[in-house]
Design a protein around this motif. Structure first.
Motif, PDB file in Angstrom:
ATOM      1  N   GLN A 122     -25.169   4.962   1.664  1.00  0.00           N
ATOM      2  CA  GLN A 122     -24.455   3.553   1.817  1.00  0.00           C
ATOM      3  C   GLN A 122     -23.652   3.504   3.270  1.00  0.00           C
ATOM      4  O   GLN A 122     -22.778   4.476   3.358  1.00  0.00           O
ATOM      5  CB  GLN A 122     -23.732   2.975   0.848  1.00  0.00           C
ATOM      6  N   PRO A 123     -23.437   2.359   4.003  1.00  0.00           N
ATOM      7  CA  PRO A 123     -22.610   2.180   4.979  1.00  0.00           C
ATOM      8  C   PRO A 123     -21.383   1.800   4.295  1.00  0.00           C
ATOM      9  O   PRO A 123     -21.177   1.378   3.400  1.00  0.00           O
ATOM     10  CB  PRO A 123     -23.120   1.225   6.113  1.00  0.00           C
ATOM     11  N   VAL A 124     -20.033   2.382   4.924  1.00  0.00           N
ATOM     12  CA  VAL A 124     -18.896   2.041   4.363  1.00  0.00           C
ATOM     13  C   VAL A 124     -17.891   1.827   5.666  1.00  0.00           C
ATOM     14  O   VAL A 124     -18.197   2.181   6.594  1.00  0.00           O
ATOM     15  CB  VAL A 124     -18.300   3.010   3.524  1.00  0.00           C
ATOM     16  N   VAL A 125     -16.676   1.293   5.311  1.00  0.00           N
ATOM     17  CA  VAL A 125     -15.702   0.889   6.134  1.00  0.00           C
ATOM     18  C   VAL A 125     -14.480   1.662   5.750  1.00  0.00           C
ATOM     19  O   VAL A 125     -13.678   1.715   6.730  1.00  0.00           O
ATOM     20  CB  VAL A 125     -15.350  -0.442   6.318  1.00  0.00           C
ATOM     21  N   ALA A 126     -14.556   2.490   4.929  1.00  0.00           N
ATOM     22  CA  ALA A 126     -13.485   3.403   4.566  1.00  0.00           C
ATOM     23  C   ALA A 126     -13.481   4.547   5.392  1.00  0.00           C
ATOM     24  O   ALA A 126     -14.433   5.020   6.231  1.00  0.00           O
ATOM     25  CB  ALA A 126     -13.890   4.011   2.918  1.00  0.00           C
ATOM     26  N   PRO A 127     -12.312   5.269   5.436  1.00  0.00           N
ATOM     27  CA  PRO A 127     -12.163   6.305   6.489  1.00  0.00           C
ATOM     28  C   PRO A 127     -13.000   7.748   6.001  1.00  0.00           C
ATOM     29  O   PRO A 127     -12.396   8.672   6.112  1.00  0.00           O
ATOM     30  CB  PRO A 127     -10.901   6.588   6.605  1.00  0.00           C
ATOM     31  N   HIS A 128     -14.206   7.685   5.666  1.00  0.00           N
ATOM     32  CA  HIS A 128     -14.658   8.816   5.194  1.00  0.00           C
ATOM     33  C   HIS A 128     -16.100   9.370   5.776  1.00  0.00           C
ATOM     34  O   HIS A 128     -16.789   9.672   5.486  1.00  0.00           O
ATOM     35  CB  HIS A 128     -15.221   8.611   3.604  1.00  0.00           C
ATOM     36  N   GLY A 129     -16.079   8.718   7.170  1.00  0.00           N
ATOM     37  CA  GLY A 129     -17.470   8.877   7.925  1.00  0.00           C
ATOM     38  C   GLY A 129     -18.035   7.459   7.523  1.00  0.00           C
ATOM     39  O   GLY A 129     -17.889   6.505   6.793  1.00  0.00           O
ATOM     40  N   GLY A 130     -18.833   6.946   8.507  1.00  0.00           N
ATOM     41  CA  GLY A 130     -19.584   5.731   8.485  1.00  0.00           C
ATOM     42  C   GLY A 130     -20.293   5.546   7.142  1.00  0.00           C
ATOM     43  O   GLY A 130     -20.760   4.403   7.220  1.00  0.00           O
ATOM     44  N   PHE A 131     -21.034   6.452   6.787  1.00  0.00           N
ATOM     45  CA  PHE A 131     -22.118   6.355   5.739  1.00  0.00           C
ATOM     46  C   PHE A 131     -21.993   7.560   4.592  1.00  0.00           C
ATOM     47  O   PHE A 131     -21.615   8.567   5.086  1.00  0.00           O
ATOM     48  CB  PHE A 131     -23.612   6.720   6.125  1.00  0.00           C
ATOM     49  N   VAL A 132     -22.020   7.153   3.410  1.00  0.00           N
ATOM     50  CA  VAL A 132     -21.636   7.804   2.354  1.00  0.00           C
ATOM     51  C   VAL A 132     -22.698   8.135   1.357  1.00  0.00           C
ATOM     52  O   VAL A 132     -23.320   7.423   0.822  1.00  0.00           O
ATOM     53  CB  VAL A 132     -20.330   7.767   1.823  1.00  0.00           C
ATOM     54  N   ASP A 133     -22.896   9.447   0.864  1.00  0.00           N
ATOM     55  CA  ASP A 133     -23.440   9.531  -0.472  1.00  0.00           C
ATOM     56  C   ASP A 133     -22.611   9.790  -1.469  1.00  0.00           C
ATOM     57  O   ASP A 133     -21.428  10.597  -1.302  1.00  0.00           O
ATOM     58  CB  ASP A 133     -24.251  11.084  -0.465  1.00  0.00           C
ATOM     59  N   ILE A 134     -22.610   9.417  -2.916  1.00  0.00           N
ATOM     60  CA  ILE A 134     -21.512   9.458  -3.844  1.00  0.00           C
ATOM     61  C   ILE A 134     -22.290  10.283  -4.962  1.00  0.00           C
ATOM     62  O   ILE A 134     -23.444   9.923  -5.462  1.00  0.00           O
ATOM     63  CB  ILE A 134     -20.960   8.241  -4.222  1.00  0.00           C
ATOM     64  N   TYR A 135     -21.540  11.136  -5.533  1.00  0.00           N
ATOM     65  CA  TYR A 135     -22.200  12.085  -6.606  1.00  0.00           C
ATOM     66  C   TYR A 135     -21.324  11.912  -7.911  1.00  0.00           C
ATOM     67  O   TYR A 135     -19.822  12.047  -7.590  1.00  0.00           O
ATOM     68  CB  TYR A 135     -22.545  13.332  -6.154  1.00  0.00           C
ATOM     69  N   ILE A 136     -21.513  11.979  -9.281  1.00  0.00           N
ATOM     70  CA  ILE A 136     -20.822  11.937 -10.460  1.00  0.00           C
ATOM     71  C   ILE A 136     -21.104  12.953 -11.189  1.00  0.00           C
ATOM     72  O   ILE A 136     -22.283  13.323 -11.503  1.00  0.00           O
ATOM     73  CB  ILE A 136     -20.794  10.601 -10.801  1.00  0.00           C
ATOM     74  N   ASN A 137     -19.991  13.529 -11.850  1.00  0.00           N
ATOM     75  CA  ASN A 137     -20.491  14.782 -13.008  1.00  0.00           C
ATOM     76  C   ASN A 137     -20.916  14.116 -13.970  1.00  0.00           C
ATOM     77  O   ASN A 137     -20.937  13.005 -14.271  1.00  0.00           O
ATOM     78  CB  ASN A 137     -19.221  15.655 -12.907  1.00  0.00           C
ATOM     79  N   ASP A 138     -21.397  14.993 -14.960  1.00  0.00           N
ATOM     80  CA  ASP A 138     -21.688  14.372 -16.165  1.00  0.00           C
ATOM     81  C   ASP A 138     -20.715  13.744 -17.301  1.00  0.00           C
ATOM     82  O   ASP A 138     -20.972  12.814 -18.011  1.00  0.00           O
ATOM     83  CB  ASP A 138     -22.173  15.669 -17.300  1.00  0.00           C
ATOM     84  N   VAL A 139     -19.331  14.061 -16.855  1.00  0.00           N
ATOM     85  CA  VAL A 139     -18.449  13.177 -17.708  1.00  0.00           C
ATOM     86  C   VAL A 139     -18.405  11.790 -17.429  1.00  0.00           C
ATOM     87  O   VAL A 139     -18.688  10.756 -18.053  1.00  0.00           O
ATOM     88  CB  VAL A 139     -16.904  13.679 -17.453  1.00  0.00           C
ATOM     89  N   VAL A 140     -18.570  11.607 -15.951  1.00  0.00           N
ATOM     90  CA  VAL A 140     -18.625  10.071 -15.609  1.00  0.00           C
ATOM     91  C   VAL A 140     -19.864   9.305 -15.831  1.00  0.00           C
ATOM     92  O   VAL A 140     -19.998   8.372 -16.515  1.00  0.00           O
ATOM     93  CB  VAL A 140     -18.481  10.020 -14.036  1.00  0.00           C
ATOM     94  N   VAL A 141     -20.947  10.418 -15.960  1.00  0.00           N
ATOM     95  CA  VAL A 141     -22.339   9.774 -16.491  1.00  0.00           C
ATOM     96  C   VAL A 141     -22.303   9.290 -18.054  1.00  0.00           C
ATOM     97  O   VAL A 141     -22.695   8.423 -18.378  1.00  0.00           O
ATOM     98  CB  VAL A 141     -23.416  10.823 -16.302  1.00  0.00           C
TER      99      VAL A 141
END
Length: 169
Positions: A60-79
């Motif tokens: 996804q494109p973002v305006v946060a200071p993490h790069g212009g485009f981000v992939d987000i991953y979640i561990n099994d606890v969040v799932v």
């Protein structure tokens, strides 16, 4: 030589014996060096194999200071947390919840410019941030820049929401 003097000399010789590799009676193995605890990134391992939040299945494109485009991953606890259906909804993410954000300079392909990791332990979130080409964190812990920005999210997570209560029938 007095008994007292012999005891004093023996006591002084004991550390020398340790240095030379002999162990006092009762010690089966030499002490191992203390190592640093693993970083959050090391604990995450191959996070690219983790699940992705439903609203973040693709980069996804973002305006946060993490790069212009981000992939987000979640561990099994969040799932598991996301699957919970509680009458009042889930008020906070569980301990050991971990989220990894990989920031890129392009929507497709592109170079990895940043990796940010957050993990909740004992009710408190900790962060690490890495340059895309490094496995040494630029910063870690609870940096003001992370806490300040993430305080706007639900339980400090800004990319996706906590599970809502079930709809009333």
């Amino acid at each position: 030589m007095s008994t007292r003097r012999r005891a004093a000399i023996a006591a002084l010789a004991a550390p020398a014996a340790l240095v030379l590799g002999t162990l006092p009676a009762g010690c089966e193995e030499p002490l191992q060096p203390v190592s640093e605890p693993p970083t959050l990134l090391a604990e995450a391992g191959d996070y690219t194999m983790w699940a992705r939040p439903k609203n973040r299945a693709e980069r996804q494109p973002v305006v946060a200071p993490h790069g212009g485009f981000v992939d987000i991953y979640i561990n099994d606890v969040v799932v598991a947390d996301q699957a919970m259906v509680l009458p009042e909804g889930l008020p906070a993410w569980s301990d050991e919840a971990m989220v990894v954000l990989a920031g890129y300079d392009a929507m497709e392909g592109g170079s990895l410019v940043q990796v940010a990791v957050m993990q909740k332990r004992d009710g408190v979130w900790a962060w690490e941030q890495y340059d895309g080409s490094s496995d040494e964190p630029r910063f870690s812990g609870r940096p003001d820049v992370c806490v300040g920005c993430h305080s706007a999210g639900e339980d400090f997570v800004r990319s996706f929401r906590l599970p809502d209560p079930p709809p009333e029938a």
